[in-house]
Design a protein around this motif. Sequence first.
Motif, short mmCIF file in Angstrom:
data_model
loop_
_atom_site.label_atom_id
_atom_site.label_comp_id
_atom_site.label_asym_id
_atom_site.label_seq_id
_atom_site.Cartn_x
_atom_site.Cartn_y
_atom_site.Cartn_z
N HIS A 280 0.85 -1.19 0.00
CA HIS A 280 0.00 0.00 0.00
C HIS A 280 0.89 1.25 0.00
N ASP B 117 -8.26 0.87 6.04
CA ASP B 117 -6.99 1.58 6.17
C ASP B 117 -6.99 2.49 7.40
N HIS C 254 -2.77 4.77 -2.94
CA HIS C 254 -3.85 5.51 -2.28
C HIS C 254 -3.57 7.00 -2.42
N ASP D 120 1.05 5.34 0.06
CA ASP D 120 0.26 6.51 0.46
C ASP D 120 0.82 7.78 -0.15
N MET E 164 -4.18 10.55 -1.67
CA MET E 164 -4.83 11.51 -0.76
C MET E 164 -4.45 12.89 -1.26
ZN ZN Z 1 -3.51 4.61 2.91
#
Ligand code: ZN
Length: 216
Positions: A34, A174, A67, A36, A69
């Motif tokens: 994963h 998450d 992911h 970020d 953001m």
């Molecule tokens: Zn994340």
Amino acid sequence: MKNRIISPSLLSADFSRLKSQIDLVVDAGANRLHLDVMDGHFVPNFTFGPFIVKAIRKLTNAHLETHLMISNPHNYIQDFIDAGVDTLIFHIEASTDVERDIDLIKKNNVLAGLAINPDTEVNILDKYLDFIDYVLVMSVNPGFGGQGFIESTLKKMEYLANLSEKKNFIIGVDGGVNLSTIDKVYDTGVDVTIVGSGLYKADDVPARFDKLMKKN
Ligand code: ZN
Ligand code: DX5
């Protein structure tokens, strides 16, 4: 009961020795990672962009779930696809046109995911569930590793797990998943847990991976 899938979050890894930190969890049995991506705008923290994702792609064959953001994800989707991600996740709260952004990801043969913040109602996802491959339920407010698990998000996991049986998406969770919270998360019927500090901050990371997988 479903098999557990753990996606280690590299946010809590030591980036000065990234290759060995990746190998450590892959050798323990992880087959996805994963990543970020934070922009200092959608969330109050910065991490890295496509340039680093491309470098990570060269370090491993593991499935890379990325992911985002970030605000205006549309502007950067192609860059992350070109960097070699396998699943690309953006926040429903950040997109100005969710359908368009899902389409862009899928037409590049990359799996498309939608992430949802703890304060966002889960049924906002309903109209997209036939088109996406992955839902990422945030169980902390995004921005930082090591935060406490928000219990009220368990209801969203149950809601989605009921729907996912008839549809084609999987569910990831998450934030704040660790030895004390992981069982109740999997009890809801989700597929994937993202574990950052609860894995990488352990003295013995492979042993912790086994424990989280309930292998011992
Ligand atoms: Zn994340
Ligand atoms: C938080 C990130 C998470 C984070 C989770 O904004 O999206 O992926 O790495 O870290 P832990 O497992 O420490 O809560």
